[in-house]
Motif scaffolding. Structure first.
Motif, PDB file in Angstrom:
ATOM      1  N   VAL A   1      18.143  23.252  32.968  1.00 36.22           N
ATOM      2  CA  VAL A   1      19.373  23.249  33.502  1.00 36.22           C
ATOM      3  C   VAL A   1      19.507  22.576  34.856  1.00 36.22           C
ATOM      4  CG1 VAL A   1      21.481  24.540  34.161  1.00 36.22           C
ATOM      5  CG2 VAL A   1      20.540  25.213  31.994  1.00 36.22           C
ATOM      6  N   MET A   2      18.375  23.040  35.755  1.00 37.54           N
ATOM      7  CA  MET A   2      18.448  22.724  37.055  1.00 37.54           C
ATOM      8  C   MET A   2      17.636  21.795  37.542  1.00 37.54           C
ATOM      9  SD  MET A   2      20.623  24.822  38.567  1.00 37.54           S
ATOM     10  CE  MET A   2      20.414  24.513  40.335  1.00 37.54           C
ATOM     11  N   ASN A   3      16.412  21.622  36.892  1.00 37.19           N
ATOM     12  CA  ASN A   3      15.265  20.548  37.438  1.00 37.19           C
ATOM     13  C   ASN A   3      15.080  20.731  38.760  1.00 37.19           C
ATOM     14  OD1 ASN A   3      14.494  17.169  37.398  1.00 37.19           O
ATOM     15  ND2 ASN A   3      13.214  18.916  37.302  1.00 37.19           N
ATOM     16  N   PRO A   4      14.906  22.076  39.267  1.00 39.53           N
ATOM     17  CA  PRO A   4      14.743  22.042  40.866  1.00 39.53           C
ATOM     18  C   PRO A   4      13.239  21.494  41.221  1.00 39.53           C
ATOM     19  CG  PRO A   4      14.154  24.174  39.717  1.00 39.53           C
ATOM     20  CD  PRO A   4      14.374  23.385  38.400  1.00 39.53           C
ATOM     21  N   ASP A   5      13.083  21.287  42.565  1.00 35.10           N
ATOM     22  CA  ASP A   5      11.796  21.061  43.053  1.00 35.10           C
ATOM     23  C   ASP A   5      10.751  22.286  42.524  1.00 35.10           C
ATOM     24  OD1 ASP A   5      12.878  18.798  44.463  1.00 35.10           O
ATOM     25  OD2 ASP A   5      12.988  19.917  46.186  1.00 35.10           O
ATOM     26  N   LYS A   6      11.086  23.445  42.964  1.00 37.28           N
ATOM     27  CA  LYS A   6      10.436  24.400  42.733  1.00 37.28           C
ATOM     28  C   LYS A   6      11.001  25.766  42.187  1.00 37.28           C
ATOM     29  CE  LYS A   6       6.698  23.908  46.403  1.00 37.28           C
ATOM     30  NZ  LYS A   6       6.241  24.555  47.472  1.00 37.28           N
ATOM     31  N   ILE A   7      10.370  26.199  41.350  1.00 35.48           N
ATOM     32  CA  ILE A   7      10.623  27.821  40.912  1.00 35.48           C
ATOM     33  C   ILE A   7       9.495  28.777  41.666  1.00 35.48           C
ATOM     34  CG2 ILE A   7      10.755  29.387  39.022  1.00 35.48           C
ATOM     35  CD1 ILE A   7      11.348  27.024  37.075  1.00 35.48           C
ATOM     36  N   VAL A   8      10.249  29.703  42.396  1.00 36.86           N
ATOM     37  CA  VAL A   8       9.069  30.505  43.098  1.00 36.86           C
ATOM     38  C   VAL A   8       9.279  31.867  42.480  1.00 36.86           C
ATOM     39  CG1 VAL A   8       8.825  31.638  45.523  1.00 36.86           C
ATOM     40  CG2 VAL A   8       9.561  29.003  45.290  1.00 36.86           C
ATOM     41  N   ILE A   9       8.122  32.641  42.386  1.00 38.11           N
ATOM     42  CA  ILE A   9       8.277  33.764  41.517  1.00 38.11           C
ATOM     43  C   ILE A   9       7.744  34.901  42.889  1.00 38.11           C
ATOM     44  CG2 ILE A   9       7.184  35.160  40.012  1.00 38.11           C
ATOM     45  CD1 ILE A   9       6.702  32.799  38.033  1.00 38.11           C
ATOM     46  N   GLY A  10       8.776  35.790  42.921  1.00 40.25           N
ATOM     47  CA  GLY A  10       8.553  36.948  43.942  1.00 40.25           C
ATOM     48  C   GLY A  10       8.679  38.134  43.489  1.00 40.25           C
ATOM     49  N   GLY A  11       8.673  39.221  44.366  1.00 40.01           N
ATOM     50  CA  GLY A  11       8.732  40.803  44.080  1.00 40.01           C
ATOM     51  C   GLY A  11       7.385  41.354  43.769  1.00 40.01           C
ATOM     52  N   GLY A  12       7.518  42.710  43.625  1.00 39.93           N
ATOM     53  CA  GLY A  12       6.442  43.395  43.444  1.00 39.93           C
ATOM     54  C   GLY A  12       5.438  43.020  42.249  1.00 39.93           C
ATOM     55  N   VAL A  13       5.896  42.569  41.202  1.00 43.80           N
ATOM     56  CA  VAL A  13       5.211  42.331  40.008  1.00 43.80           C
ATOM     57  C   VAL A  13       4.487  40.946  40.101  1.00 43.80           C
ATOM     58  CG1 VAL A  13       5.314  41.531  37.631  1.00 43.80           C
ATOM     59  CG2 VAL A  13       6.730  43.548  38.341  1.00 43.80           C
ATOM     60  N   SER A  14       5.133  40.029  41.059  1.00 43.61           N
ATOM     61  CA  SER A  14       4.289  38.773  41.233  1.00 43.61           C
ATOM     62  C   SER A  14       3.130  39.049  42.071  1.00 43.61           C
ATOM     63  CB  SER A  14       5.211  37.644  42.343  1.00 43.61           C
ATOM     64  OG  SER A  14       5.148  38.308  43.450  1.00 43.61           O
ATOM     65  N   GLN A  15       2.657  40.036  42.574  1.00 45.63           N
ATOM     66  CA  GLN A  15       1.456  40.435  43.144  1.00 45.63           C
ATOM     67  C   GLN A  15       0.058  40.496  42.240  1.00 45.63           C
ATOM     68  OE1 GLN A  15       2.271  44.045  45.245  1.00 45.63           O
ATOM     69  NE2 GLN A  15       3.406  42.941  46.906  1.00 45.63           N
ATOM     70  N   ALA A  16       0.486  40.358  40.839  1.00 47.64           N
ATOM     71  CA  ALA A  16      -0.409  40.075  39.785  1.00 47.64           C
ATOM     72  C   ALA A  16      -1.205  38.762  40.149  1.00 47.64           C
ATOM     73  CB  ALA A  16       0.193  40.299  38.494  1.00 47.64           C
ATOM     74  N   GLY A  17      -0.249  37.979  40.572  1.00 51.16           N
ATOM     75  CA  GLY A  17      -1.062  36.441  41.108  1.00 51.16           C
ATOM     76  C   GLY A  17      -1.599  35.684  39.809  1.00 51.16           C
ATOM     77  N   ALA A  18      -2.755  34.974  39.751  1.00 52.94           N
ATOM     78  CA  ALA A  18      -3.088  34.118  38.985  1.00 52.94           C
ATOM     79  C   ALA A  18      -3.030  34.542  37.587  1.00 52.94           C
ATOM     80  CB  ALA A  18      -4.387  33.458  39.248  1.00 52.94           C
ATOM     81  N   ILE A  19      -3.343  35.692  37.200  1.00 54.18           N
ATOM     82  CA  ILE A  19      -3.422  36.114  35.569  1.00 54.18           C
ATOM     83  C   ILE A  19      -2.182  36.027  35.054  1.00 54.18           C
ATOM     84  CG2 ILE A  19      -3.175  38.681  36.080  1.00 54.18           C
ATOM     85  CD1 ILE A  19      -5.399  38.749  33.887  1.00 54.18           C
ATOM     86  N   LEU A  20      -0.982  36.271  35.942  1.00 54.69           N
ATOM     87  CA  LEU A  20       0.458  36.053  35.304  1.00 54.69           C
ATOM     88  C   LEU A  20       0.978  34.655  35.443  1.00 54.69           C
ATOM     89  CD1 LEU A  20       2.840  37.486  34.408  1.00 54.69           C
ATOM     90  CD2 LEU A  20       3.769  37.888  36.439  1.00 54.69           C
TER      91      LEU A  20
END
Length: 321
Positions: free
Chosen positions: A258-277
């Motif tokens: 829908v948006m084709n943005p430059d970036k999708i940024v994933i944040g919040g506590g769960v994102s601290q899982a890092g690369a595995i997610l």
């Protein structure tokens, strides 16, 4: 001339983060208080006001040093008058948050959705890195989304744009969501949803998984524990993480299309899982997204961590006139 400060507040269902921030987006002081959701959240604004006064007193600084308050709150927000249409995790409905906050603190306030604030924070000082078309997804107690197009937040006709957490990813037989529907992304990608998936997996397990051993040792099932076990090579935990990443990648592919943005940024506590997610999310995104979107929209982890919301809130009060 006295340096002026901006007050950034990030209201969560469990804790409220507060920070005094300078005009360059640098945090001077930050602290947290518990969010009191008793009696339909009627003490929340008073507690915030008292906490700000106590902090300024402790720092021996006058209130006149603070320009105003930017605040992120969960759920759809009427950006014009600063009221909350509905905060399902707080017990609020048509709640005049801006008015109450201004009365309690005697400071001008501007309110927006918490995920929108995180998106602004990442655009200003974080992973957005100057990107003017950016989508930020916050994975916490719930799942929020903030959409920035051409440097401005997209609010939608009733303040509900960016409710990525309530995109349906399981059309049939999904778990019930706080919003009243079933099968929302929030039911499988929030910290709460991930715990539910982990518990379901453990109930079908033969009891030999590393996650089960950790639970037997007295650890509570949490998204953090699940990710750690997955990193340590536990097949059961890895399967749950893959499931979460696949649902998230599917939802984000729709956002990307829908948006084709430059970036999708994933944040919040769960994102601290890092690369595995992130690795699972990226491969699912590329699998489901329109090819041109899959190649041009980058998915990255937020860099501001838990500070994104307060920094975005400070940006909003700084630029609000």
């Amino acid at each position: 001339m006295m340096e002026k400060w901006l007050m950034g507040v990030d209201l969560g269902g469990t804790t409220t983060k507060l920070a005094l921030i300078n005009s360059y987006g640098e945090i001077i002081h930050k602290w947290e208080i518990s969010t009191d959701i008793s009696e339909k959240g009627k003490f929340i604004t008073t507690n915030i006001a008292k906490s700000i006064d106590a902090k300024l007193e402790e720092l021996n600084e006058p209130k006149s040093k603070v320009v105003g308050i930017g605040m992120g709150a969960p759920g759809p927000v009427d950006f014009v008058n600063g009221s909350i249409y509905e905060g399902v995790n707080l017990g609020w409905k048509d709640y005049p948050l801006k008015d109450l906050l201004e009365v309690e603190t005697s400071l001008p306030a501007v309110i927006d959705n918490d995920a929108n604030m995180a998106a602004l924070g990442e655009m200003w000082k974080g992973a957005g890195n100057g990107a003017k078309d950016l989508v930020c997804v916050t994975l916490g107690t719930g799942v929020g989304g903030g959409i920035i197009h051409n440097g401005r937040i997209v609010h939608g006709t009733s303040g509900a744009a960016g409710e990525i957490g309530h995109m349906t990813v399981i059309p049939e037989g999904g778990a019930p969501c706080n919003c009243g529907k079933t099968g929302c992304l929030e039911t499988v990608a929030s910290a709460t949803g991930i715990v539910r998936l982990a518990v379901e997996a453990l109930n079908e397990d033969d009891g030999t998984s590393l996650l089960q051993q950790k639970v037997n040792e007295g650890n509570a099932v949490s998204s953090k524990l699940l990710f750690q076990c997955a990193i340590d090579g536990d097949p059961l935990s890895k399967a749950v993480v893959d499931k979460v990443g696949n649902y998230l990648g599917l939802a984000l592919s729709h956002v990307g299309n829908v948006m084709n943005p430059d970036k999708i940024v994933i944040g919040g506590g769960v994102s601290q899982a890092g690369a595995i997610l992130l690795d699972t999310v990226r491969s699912a995104f590329e699998k489901y997204a329109f090819k041109r979107v899959g190649k041009s929209t980058k998915i990255s982890l937020a860099t501001l961590g838990n500070d994104a919301g307060v920094i975005g809130a400070a940006w909003l009060i700084k630029n609000h006139s």
